[in-house]
Design a protein around this motif. Structure first.
Motif, short mmCIF file in Angstrom:
data_model
loop_
_atom_site.label_atom_id
_atom_site.label_comp_id
_atom_site.label_asym_id
_atom_site.label_seq_id
_atom_site.Cartn_x
_atom_site.Cartn_y
_atom_site.Cartn_z
N ASN A 169 0.81 -1.23 0.00
CA ASN A 169 0.00 0.00 0.00
C ASN A 169 0.84 1.27 0.00
O ASN A 169 0.30 2.38 0.09
CB ASN A 169 -0.92 -0.01 1.22
N LYS A 170 2.18 1.10 -0.09
CA LYS A 170 3.12 2.22 -0.15
C LYS A 170 2.92 3.17 1.04
O LYS A 170 2.58 4.35 0.89
CB LYS A 170 2.99 2.97 -1.48
N ILE A 171 3.15 2.62 2.24
CA ILE A 171 2.99 3.38 3.47
C ILE A 171 4.28 3.27 4.30
O ILE A 171 4.82 2.17 4.47
CB ILE A 171 1.81 2.86 4.31
N ILE A 172 4.73 4.40 4.81
CA ILE A 172 5.83 4.46 5.77
C ILE A 172 5.26 5.01 7.08
O ILE A 172 4.53 6.00 7.07
CB ILE A 172 6.96 5.37 5.27
N PHE A 173 5.61 4.38 8.20
CA PHE A 173 5.07 4.80 9.49
C PHE A 173 6.19 5.11 10.46
O PHE A 173 7.14 4.35 10.60
CB PHE A 173 4.21 3.68 10.09
N GLN A 174 6.06 6.24 11.14
CA GLN A 174 6.94 6.59 12.26
C GLN A 174 6.12 6.46 13.54
O GLN A 174 5.03 7.05 13.66
CB GLN A 174 7.44 8.01 12.11
N VAL A 175 6.61 5.68 14.51
CA VAL A 175 5.97 5.51 15.81
C VAL A 175 6.78 6.28 16.83
O VAL A 175 7.98 6.04 16.97
CB VAL A 175 5.90 4.01 16.20
N SER A 176 6.16 7.21 17.54
CA SER A 176 6.95 8.09 18.40
C SER A 176 6.21 8.47 19.68
O SER A 176 5.00 8.68 19.67
CB SER A 176 7.33 9.37 17.63
N ALA A 177 6.98 8.57 20.78
CA ALA A 177 6.45 9.10 22.03
C ALA A 177 6.61 10.62 22.09
O ALA A 177 6.12 11.26 23.00
CB ALA A 177 7.17 8.46 23.22
N THR A 178 7.31 11.18 21.11
CA THR A 178 7.50 12.63 21.01
C THR A 178 6.55 13.19 19.97
O THR A 178 6.56 12.75 18.82
CB THR A 178 8.95 12.97 20.61
N CYS A 179 5.72 14.13 20.37
CA CYS A 179 4.67 14.65 19.48
C CYS A 179 4.90 16.14 19.25
O CYS A 179 4.23 16.99 19.84
CB CYS A 179 3.30 14.39 20.09
N THR A 180 5.88 16.47 18.39
CA THR A 180 6.20 17.86 18.11
C THR A 180 6.40 18.04 16.61
O THR A 180 6.70 17.09 15.88
CB THR A 180 7.49 18.30 18.82
N LYS A 181 6.25 19.29 16.16
CA LYS A 181 6.50 19.61 14.75
C LYS A 181 7.94 19.29 14.39
O LYS A 181 8.22 18.75 13.31
CB LYS A 181 6.19 21.08 14.49
N ALA A 182 8.88 19.60 15.29
CA ALA A 182 10.29 19.33 15.03
C ALA A 182 10.55 17.84 14.81
O ALA A 182 11.35 17.47 13.94
CB ALA A 182 11.14 19.85 16.20
N LYS A 183 9.87 17.00 15.58
CA LYS A 183 10.04 15.55 15.43
C LYS A 183 9.55 15.08 14.07
O LYS A 183 10.23 14.30 13.38
CB LYS A 183 9.28 14.82 16.55
N VAL A 184 8.39 15.55 13.65
CA VAL A 184 7.84 15.14 12.36
C VAL A 184 8.74 15.63 11.22
O VAL A 184 9.07 14.88 10.29
CB VAL A 184 6.41 15.66 12.18
N GLU A 185 9.15 16.90 11.28
CA GLU A 185 10.00 17.44 10.22
C GLU A 185 11.36 16.78 10.18
O GLU A 185 11.94 16.58 9.10
CB GLU A 185 10.14 18.95 10.38
N SER A 186 11.89 16.41 11.35
CA SER A 186 13.16 15.68 11.39
C SER A 186 13.04 14.34 10.68
O SER A 186 13.93 13.94 9.91
CB SER A 186 13.59 15.47 12.84
N SER A 187 11.92 13.66 10.91
CA SER A 187 11.69 12.37 10.24
C SER A 187 11.55 12.55 8.73
O SER A 187 12.15 11.81 7.94
CB SER A 187 10.43 11.71 10.80
N LEU A 188 10.78 13.57 8.32
CA LEU A 188 10.56 13.81 6.89
C LEU A 188 11.83 14.21 6.15
O LEU A 188 11.92 14.06 4.93
CB LEU A 188 9.50 14.90 6.71
N SER A 189 12.81 14.71 6.89
CA SER A 189 14.03 15.21 6.25
C SER A 189 15.08 14.13 6.00
O SER A 189 16.07 14.39 5.31
CB SER A 189 14.66 16.31 7.12
N LYS A 190 14.90 12.94 6.56
CA LYS A 190 15.94 11.91 6.46
C LYS A 190 16.16 11.49 5.01
O LYS A 190 15.23 11.27 4.24
CB LYS A 190 15.56 10.69 7.30
N ASP A 191 17.43 11.36 4.65
CA ASP A 191 17.80 11.07 3.27
C ASP A 191 17.22 9.75 2.76
O ASP A 191 16.92 9.62 1.56
CB ASP A 191 19.33 11.04 3.13
N ILE A 192 17.06 8.79 3.66
CA ILE A 192 16.58 7.48 3.21
C ILE A 192 15.20 7.56 2.58
O ILE A 192 14.83 6.74 1.74
CB ILE A 192 16.57 6.47 4.39
N LEU A 193 14.42 8.60 2.93
CA LEU A 193 13.07 8.72 2.39
C LEU A 193 13.07 9.03 0.90
O LEU A 193 12.04 8.86 0.23
CB LEU A 193 12.28 9.78 3.16
#
Length: 322
Positions: free
Chosen positions: A72-96
């Motif tokens: 289904n072409k889905i990537i999931f991040q599971v996190s106990a940290t719920c901040t804009k910085a956390k989401v943007e940090s994940s979205l910025s990773k080169d592997i994506l």
């Protein structure tokens, strides 16, 4: 068992999992995070019909990707940290960059994500990402569950029961009181570094006004923790609107039911006893030693006394710092 019982059980267990994550120290948080990854993998596959896999089973320690569904072409991040910085940090990773065309989804396992869903995020690898739909938390998942037919709810209920705990005794109460006690019981109340100044003179006036000679000792011992209880209420309210008010109202109800039957010191201690009993009769209470339970309840009832919810206030009572 009817629809509401299935739903309430799922509600209780998901919130209990989140509360456990918040209440754990740094040494245990990783274990609970890993448990949550595996739980939500199977839970979301069942709930939404996805084919998520744990990325660690495919490739160890991949940044920004905890779960992945190639079908289904889905990537999931599971996190106990719920901040804009956390989401943007994940979205910025080169592997994506290898997963263009995949949807990026984020599950906050311990905090409410309502405010996060309103944000605009940098998305340098142009993944499919709609924050309003793709940021999940306990409340958003429950909103989906409540719309399911009863057969599907029963299926989800059976899964949750197998994964997170035994069947709820429907004769017991699902209590916000018990949930906040589960949080307070993990605090170190000997640590005096987080004390907040309050107007002790005003509190003394209220004690005298209500003739609380014996209860004064309890109030004096625990009034110093007002600020810490306040911060825990703020955490608790992240799980839903007015949860702290529900706790305060529940304690006030016990006070009102006893008021007029007994008075003064006996009334204060009767409220404590009633609150202890109510918590012990709650389905979502994590059993702790009775002395720890009584300590937490004493702190909670004293806090309720300070906040003007129980006992009469003298004229112009103001417990804020003078």
């Amino acid at each position: 068992m009817n629809r509401s019982v299935y739903y309430n059980y799922v509600d209780e267990r998901l919130n209990l999992l989140a509360l456990r994550i918040i209440g754990r120290g740094k040494l245990n948080i990783l274990d609970f995070h890993l448990h949550s990854e595996n739980f939500y993998l199977h839970f979301f596959n069942k709930l939404y019909g996805w084919e998520l896999e744990n990325m660690n089973a495919i490739q160890q320690n991949v940044e920004a990707i905890d779960l992945i569904d190639h079908a289904n072409k889905i990537i999931f991040q599971v996190s106990a940290t719920c901040t804009k910085a956390k989401v943007e940090s994940s979205l910025s990773k080169d592997i994506l960059s290898k997963y263009r065309g995949y949807s990026f989804k984020f599950i906050s396992i311990a905090k409410d994500g309502a405010d996060l869903r309103k944000q605009v995020f940098k998305n340098p690898h142009s993944l499919v990402f709609n924050p309003a739909q793709d940021i999940y938390d306990v409340n958003s998942v429950l909103n989906f569950v409540v719309g399911l037919d009863i057969v599907s709810q029963k299926d989800i209920y059976s899964f949750i029961k197998a994964e997170l705990g035994t069947e709820v005794d429907i004769k017991k109460l699902d209590s916000n009181l018990a949930a906040i006690i589960n949080i307070l019981s993990k605090e170190d109340w000997n640590d005096l570094s987080q004390l907040t100044q309050i107007n002790s003179f005003e509190i003394e006036r209220k004690i005298t006004f209500n003739k609380l000679a014996r209860a004064k000792l309890i109030i004096d011992d625990y009034k110093i923790h007002y600020g810490r209880v306040d911060s825990k209420y703020a955490e608790f309210d992240a799980f839903g609107k007015n949860k702290s008010n529900a706790v305060l109202s529940s304690i006030r109800k016990e006070y009102i039911q006893q008021k007029g039957v007994i008075n003064d010191d006996d009334l204060f201690f009767a409220v404590i006893d009633k609150v202890v009993a109510k918590i012990q009769d709650s389905a979502n209470y994590e059993e702790i030693p009775i002395d720890e339970l009584e300590l937490s309840v004493n702190i909670l009832v004293v806090d309720t006394f300070i906040r003007c919810k129980i006992f009469e206030n003298p004229e112009n009572y103001n417990y804020a710092t003078a």
